[in-house]
Design an enzyme around this catalytic site. Structure first.
Site, mmCIF file in Angstrom:
data_model
loop_
_atom_site.group_PDB
_atom_site.id
_atom_site.type_symbol
_atom_site.label_atom_id
_atom_site.label_comp_id
_atom_site.label_asym_id
_atom_site.label_seq_id
_atom_site.Cartn_x
_atom_site.Cartn_y
_atom_site.Cartn_z
ATOM 1 N N LYS A 26 26.299 17.892 -25.183
ATOM 2 C CA LYS A 26 25.680 16.560 -25.346
ATOM 3 C C LYS A 26 25.826 15.717 -24.077
ATOM 4 O O LYS A 26 24.870 15.079 -23.645
ATOM 5 C CB LYS A 26 26.322 15.786 -26.522
ATOM 6 C CG LYS A 26 26.143 16.407 -27.878
ATOM 7 C CD LYS A 26 26.638 15.487 -28.981
ATOM 8 C CE LYS A 26 28.128 15.239 -28.967
ATOM 9 N NZ LYS A 26 28.960 16.403 -29.350
ATOM 10 N N ARG A 101 28.554 9.543 -35.912
ATOM 11 C CA ARG A 101 29.326 10.724 -36.287
ATOM 12 C C ARG A 101 29.657 10.708 -37.770
ATOM 13 O O ARG A 101 30.413 11.552 -38.248
ATOM 14 C CB ARG A 101 30.635 10.711 -35.511
ATOM 15 C CG ARG A 101 30.677 11.683 -34.324
ATOM 16 C CD ARG A 101 31.972 11.396 -33.638
ATOM 17 N NE ARG A 101 32.527 12.436 -32.858
ATOM 18 C CZ ARG A 101 32.535 12.433 -31.535
ATOM 19 N NH1 ARG A 101 31.902 11.514 -30.861
ATOM 20 N NH2 ARG A 101 33.186 13.367 -30.877
ATOM 21 N N ARG A 141 37.704 23.494 -20.260
ATOM 22 C CA ARG A 141 37.145 22.298 -19.642
ATOM 23 C C ARG A 141 38.237 21.475 -18.927
ATOM 24 O O ARG A 141 39.364 21.403 -19.406
ATOM 25 C CB ARG A 141 36.545 21.458 -20.790
ATOM 26 C CG ARG A 141 35.623 20.366 -20.390
ATOM 27 C CD ARG A 141 34.661 20.058 -21.496
ATOM 28 N NE ARG A 141 35.240 19.226 -22.556
ATOM 29 C CZ ARG A 141 34.502 18.659 -23.509
ATOM 30 N NH1 ARG A 141 33.202 18.839 -23.543
ATOM 31 N NH2 ARG A 141 35.064 17.933 -24.435
ATOM 32 N N ARG A 175 41.656 17.015 -20.887
ATOM 33 C CA ARG A 175 41.713 15.961 -21.898
ATOM 34 C C ARG A 175 42.700 16.350 -22.998
ATOM 35 O O ARG A 175 42.725 17.499 -23.425
ATOM 36 C CB ARG A 175 40.317 15.772 -22.521
ATOM 37 C CG ARG A 175 39.605 14.530 -22.043
ATOM 38 C CD ARG A 175 38.181 14.533 -22.457
ATOM 39 N NE ARG A 175 37.984 14.535 -23.909
ATOM 40 C CZ ARG A 175 36.788 14.454 -24.492
ATOM 41 N NH1 ARG A 175 35.707 14.380 -23.754
ATOM 42 N NH2 ARG A 175 36.679 14.457 -25.797
ATOM 43 N N ARG A 186 38.788 19.019 -34.477
ATOM 44 C CA ARG A 186 37.537 18.289 -34.196
ATOM 45 C C ARG A 186 36.349 19.004 -34.832
ATOM 46 O O ARG A 186 35.398 18.364 -35.293
ATOM 47 C CB ARG A 186 37.338 18.144 -32.671
ATOM 48 C CG ARG A 186 38.318 17.146 -32.060
ATOM 49 C CD ARG A 186 38.374 17.260 -30.557
ATOM 50 N NE ARG A 186 37.163 16.794 -29.909
ATOM 51 C CZ ARG A 186 36.865 17.029 -28.626
ATOM 52 N NH1 ARG A 186 37.682 17.750 -27.878
ATOM 53 N NH2 ARG A 186 35.756 16.557 -28.112
HETATM 54 P P1 AMP Z 1 33.882 12.604 -27.537
HETATM 55 O O1 AMP Z 1 34.144 12.180 -26.148
HETATM 56 O O2 AMP Z 1 32.510 12.231 -28.020
HETATM 57 O O3 AMP Z 1 34.205 14.055 -27.795
HETATM 58 O O4 AMP Z 1 34.879 11.749 -28.479
HETATM 59 C C1 AMP Z 1 36.289 11.863 -28.316
HETATM 60 C C2 AMP Z 1 36.976 11.218 -29.496
HETATM 61 O O5 AMP Z 1 36.629 9.824 -29.553
HETATM 62 C C3 AMP Z 1 36.596 11.765 -30.866
HETATM 63 O O6 AMP Z 1 37.310 12.952 -31.212
HETATM 64 C C4 AMP Z 1 36.958 10.578 -31.757
HETATM 65 O O7 AMP Z 1 38.353 10.473 -31.947
HETATM 66 C C5 AMP Z 1 36.511 9.387 -30.898
HETATM 67 N N1 AMP Z 1 35.103 9.046 -31.132
HETATM 68 C C6 AMP Z 1 34.061 9.101 -30.243
HETATM 69 N N2 AMP Z 1 32.912 8.716 -30.809
HETATM 70 C C7 AMP Z 1 33.212 8.412 -32.098
HETATM 71 C C8 AMP Z 1 32.455 7.984 -33.206
HETATM 72 N N3 AMP Z 1 31.129 7.790 -33.111
HETATM 73 N N4 AMP Z 1 33.111 7.772 -34.373
HETATM 74 C C9 AMP Z 1 34.430 7.949 -34.491
HETATM 75 N N5 AMP Z 1 35.211 8.381 -33.502
HETATM 76 C C10 AMP Z 1 34.619 8.613 -32.301
#
Ligand code: AMP
Length: 231
Positions: A26, A101, A141, A175, A186
């Protein structure tokens, strides 16, 4: 394909929603689509990490949740997102990476958009990738700590070993939530809470699906082929 929120699409502001499991591409696709269309990519994960880096109260509240791979609560994420998409840089449209999400977030986004009198054309771009590929990709990653550019030990290392291609930085990190046990969590969260969002947009006939088990450039070629006549 049908679009929602508007009957006259010629004036509608495009909103592209990137949906798929963590590690499906994404972020990479979103950056390329942003360049192609000249509209910003908004990643809620990035916005939350920014809060953590700035040491804000919100950042402190979400640190542990994010490290565990669970979702931050809907109202917190919605408020962060609303602040961002209300800004002038999003006036001509935007790309959402990692949002919505959950079903309440998808419905919350509609409410935020309905506060304005503008017309929107919403398209969900679903990138379908197997759990096995996700684990393999994410666990390899890493990123540049200075400019946050992502790399992958398997297929995207800096051109000069140890030096970031973008900023020349030489410190890299993994990360916290890219560790294997967290990635598995996740994925569980994705199947349980985010897949219903896909059904929600499918019912509105707003989803275009792509096979994400292929190289990033080939995937971008398919996505842009779809976007040129449709957006
Ligand atoms: P990402 O960078 O999109 O993989 O997001 C990393 C983490 O941020 C996720 O595992 C969640 O803990 C939090 N997060 C990001 N976007 C959302 C969302 N739309 N709703 C809830 N938690 C989020």
């Amino acid at each position: 394909m049908r679009t929602n929120n508007t009957t006259d699409n010629s004036q509608a502001i495009p909103i592209l929603i990137l949906i798929g499991p963590p590690g499906c591409g994404k972020g990479t696709q979103g950056d390329q689509i942003a360049k192609l269309l000249g509209i910003p990519k908004i990643s809620t994960g990035d916005l939350l990490r920014e809060e953590i880096n700035l040491g804000t109260a919100l950042g402190k509240k979400v640190t542990d949740i994010m490290s565990s791979g669970n979702l931050v609560d809907d109202s917190t994420v919605l408020s962060v997102l609303e602040r961002k998409i209300s800004g002038p840089e999003c006036a001509r449209g935007f790309i959402l990476d990692g949002f919505p999400r959950s079903l309440p977030q998808a419905k919350g986004l509609n409410e935020v958009l309905s506060k304005t009198s503008k017309k929107f054309k919403m398209t969900a771009i679903y990138i379908n990738v197997s759990d096995e590929t996700v684990i393999n990709r994410i666990c390899n990653r890493y990123y540049c700590t200075q400019c946050k550019t992502n790399y992958n030990k398997l297929y995207k290392n800096p051109k000069v070993a140890g030096l970031c291609d973008v900023c020349g930085g030489h410190e890299f990190a993994v990360r916290q939530d890219d560790k294997v046990e967290v990635v598995k969590n996740r994925l569980v969260t994705y199947h349980k809470q985010t897949e219903p969002v896909l059904d929600y947009y499918e019912k509105q006939d707003n989803v275009v699906s792509f096979d994400g088990n292929i190289e990033a450039d080939a995937l971008f070629a398919s996505i842009s082929e779809f976007l040129s006549p449709n957006i």
